[in-house]
Design a protein around this motif. Structure first.
Motif, PDB file in Angstrom:
ATOM      1  N   SER A  92       1.277  29.177  25.522  1.00 20.17           N
ATOM      2  CA  SER A  92       2.057  28.415  26.491  1.00 20.17           C
ATOM      3  C   SER A  92       3.489  28.205  25.989  1.00 20.17           C
ATOM      4  O   SER A  92       4.469  28.372  26.745  1.00 20.17           O
ATOM      5  N   GLN A 119       5.482  31.401  26.189  1.00 23.72           N
ATOM      6  CA  GLN A 119       5.929  31.675  27.560  1.00 23.72           C
ATOM      7  C   GLN A 119       7.165  30.845  27.908  1.00 23.72           C
ATOM      8  O   GLN A 119       8.125  31.353  28.524  1.00 23.72           O
ATOM      9  N   LEU A 120       7.167  29.559  27.525  1.00 27.27           N
ATOM     10  CA  LEU A 120       8.319  28.698  27.798  1.00 27.27           C
ATOM     11  C   LEU A 120       9.565  29.214  27.066  1.00 27.27           C
ATOM     12  O   LEU A 120      10.677  29.221  27.619  1.00 27.27           O
ATOM     13  N   GLN A 164      10.200  32.288  26.129  1.00 28.93           N
ATOM     14  CA  GLN A 164      10.648  33.544  26.750  1.00 28.93           C
ATOM     15  C   GLN A 164      11.448  33.280  28.036  1.00 28.93           C
ATOM     16  O   GLN A 164      12.452  33.941  28.313  1.00 28.93           O
ATOM     17  N   GLN A 165      11.015  32.284  28.832  1.00 33.51           N
ATOM     18  CA  GLN A 165      11.751  31.942  30.059  1.00 33.51           C
ATOM     19  C   GLN A 165      13.127  31.359  29.713  1.00 33.51           C
ATOM     20  O   GLN A 165      14.126  31.626  30.383  1.00 33.51           O
ATOM     21  N   ALA A 166      13.159  30.552  28.653  1.00 37.53           N
ATOM     22  CA  ALA A 166      14.432  29.940  28.256  1.00 37.53           C
ATOM     23  C   ALA A 166      15.427  30.991  27.784  1.00 37.53           C
ATOM     24  O   ALA A 166      16.641  30.862  27.978  1.00 37.53           O
ATOM     25  N   GLN A 167      14.918  32.070  27.156  1.00 41.60           N
ATOM     26  CA  GLN A 167      15.800  33.147  26.718  1.00 41.60           C
ATOM     27  C   GLN A 167      16.483  33.826  27.905  1.00 41.60           C
ATOM     28  O   GLN A 167      17.615  34.309  27.811  1.00 41.60           O
ATOM     29  N   VAL A 168      15.833  33.837  29.036  1.00 38.21           N
ATOM     30  CA  VAL A 168      16.397  34.485  30.233  1.00 38.21           C
ATOM     31  C   VAL A 168      17.479  33.583  30.868  1.00 38.21           C
ATOM     32  O   VAL A 168      18.557  34.019  31.243  1.00 38.21           O
ATOM     33  N   THR A 169      17.207  32.301  31.012  1.00 38.40           N
ATOM     34  CA  THR A 169      18.116  31.375  31.713  1.00 38.40           C
ATOM     35  C   THR A 169      19.193  30.821  30.789  1.00 38.40           C
ATOM     36  O   THR A 169      20.313  30.516  31.218  1.00 38.40           O
ATOM     37  N   THR A 199      19.668  27.918  29.658  1.00 37.16           N
ATOM     38  CA  THR A 199      20.193  26.645  30.169  1.00 37.16           C
ATOM     39  C   THR A 199      19.913  25.504  29.207  1.00 37.16           C
ATOM     40  O   THR A 199      20.786  24.691  28.901  1.00 37.16           O
ATOM     41  N   PRO A 230      13.523  24.480  25.864  1.00 41.07           N
ATOM     42  CA  PRO A 230      12.313  23.971  26.553  1.00 41.07           C
ATOM     43  C   PRO A 230      11.569  22.922  25.722  1.00 41.07           C
ATOM     44  O   PRO A 230      11.680  22.882  24.502  1.00 41.07           O
TER      45      PRO A 230
END
Length: 435
Positions: free
Chosen positions: A192, A195-196, A198-203, A205, A208
């Protein structure tokens, strides 16, 4: 039935005798022939009777029976008939008849006696067979009962050990299962967070908020040897040792009673060894002590139930052992016999084994005895001796003691040719072996 048959046989014999007598009776004098002669017509008459008949008869002379003519001078003496007549005359005399009656009566009595003896033997055989069947049935029930008890002991040991193995296996499995579940939970939490991130690397912002991950210690390795060793042990021997506490009777852990020892007997510190020695042991005076015979008793006594113990006699050339009544005379020299309160087995001259009966009973053994087993059944009043190495029966006293008895021993007086030998009490304690 037998009486009827005998009566019928007697009647038939009487009828035969009457018929024969009639055949040998002269038709003129109506008596048994005297010097019988035979006419040409084959009829028989007394010589004197037929001679008188011829002198008074007219010519031609005819047979008094068939009226056939015959020549008066042609008489023929029949010696066979004469012999038969003499036998019949002798057999019909009063003396002969009386003698024959006596012989028949005596023979009949002997037959009756023999029949009764055989009938009695038949009854004894049938009673013996019934006794054998009854005793055999009782013994079968006893043997089955004894082995059922052993089976039950073994079954209980097996059940207990399998249950212990099941619990330990369950505990190990539970430990492994708990570690597995904790590890799987940690993996899910880490996935989990990954996954958080990896999403933060994209945005790009903000960082996480990660979920706290449980700490999982490294699992210890499963020690197969430690787990298996106790179950790979000599289970049969361990179980055999444990069985002693459940055997009935189990081997009795005897010790010698120093207060009963003759002054020539030395007793070891642990009271399990007794030996005859030349030096008088300074035992303190005691009313229980043997003073005339080199004897000693065990400290334990029995008066009910079943008991068994073993004694090592080694290479001693002579000894006595068995049981003794509490009331035996300990201050006099007494023959070892049941009448004196002793039920014993003895060795003399190195190879002569005897049961202590009166007179003694010689035992024929194939090999020397090293260990003796003594089995005492107080309730059945039986004392039995066994070769403890083979558990073969040596002798049994069937009319054993009443009341309290003690295991009895005598190393006997040694001579200069032989070194004194030990009598050792053997113990098989019910030790609970550690796992």
């Amino acid at each position: 039935m037998a009486a009827v048959a005998a009566a019928a046989a007697a009647a038939a014999a009487s009828s035969t005798r009457r018929s024969l007598k009639e055949d040998l009776t002269c038709a003129i004098c109506c008596d048994l022939f005297r010097e019988p002669v035979m006419l040409s017509c084959m009829h028989h008459f007394c010589k004197s009777c037929i001679s008188r008949y011829c002198r008074g008869a007219r010519t031609p002379v005819t047979c008094p029976q068939c009226r056939r003519e015959f020549s008066p001078m042609q008489f023929q003496t029949n010696y066979l008939v004469a012999a038969m007549v003499e036998k019949v005359r002798a057999s019909t005399s009063d003396a002969y008849v009386k003698k024959l009656e006596n012989q028949l009566r005596e023979t009949l009595e002997r037959q009756h006696v023999r029949k009764e003896d055989i009938s009695s033997s038949i009854r004894k055989d049938k009673d013996k067979m019934n006794t054998i069947k009854r005793v055999g049935t009782d013994l079968q029930a006893r043997v089955k009962g004894e082995f059922r008890a052993l089976h039950r002991i073994l079954q209980d040991e097996e059940t207990c050990l399998l249950e212990q193995l099941r619990r330990e296996q369950e505990e190990e499995l539970q430990k492994a299962q708990c570690h597995l579940e904790a590890s799987e939970l940690a993996v899910r939490e880490l996935e989990s967070n990954i996954q958080l991130l990896q999403q933060a690397q994209v945005t790009l912002t903000e960082f996480p908020q990660l979920r706290p991950c449980a700490q999982v210690e490294a699992a210890s390795d499963f020690n197969t040897n430690a787990f298996s060793n106790k179950y790979l042990a000599p289970l049969q021997y361990i179980t055999w040792r444990r069985m002693f506490k459940s055997l009935k009777p189990g081997p009795s852990p005897l010790t010698f009673d120093v207060d009963t020892a003759h002054p020539s007997i030395y007793v070891s510190r642990d009271k399990m060894i007794a030996v005859e020695c030349e030096v008088i042991t300074p035992h303190k005076s005691h009313s229980k002590r043997f003073l005339q015979c080199v004897n000693i008793l065990a400290a334990q006594s029995f008066q009910s139930g079943r008991h068994y113990w073993e004694v090592e006699v080694g290479c001693s050339p002579k000894w006595d052992l068995g049981v003794a009544s509490e009331a035996v005379n300990r201050h006099a020299r007494i023959k070892l016999s049941p009448e004196s309160g002793y039920w014993t087995l003895r060795l003399r001259n190195g190879n002569e084994y005897w049961a202590g009966t009166q007179p003694w009973t010689r035992l024929q053994l194939g090999s020397p005895l090293q260990r003796i087993g003594v089995y005492l059944d107080c309730d059945e009043r039986r004392v039995s001796f066994y070769d403890a190495d083979e558990m073969s029966l040596l002798y049994t006293f069937c009319s054993g003691p009443r009341g309290k008895v003690f295991p009895f021993f005598s190393p006997c007086i040694s001579d200069s040719r032989h070194k004194p030998q030990l009598i050792r009490l053997l113990h098989y304690p019910p030790v609970a072996l550690s796992n």
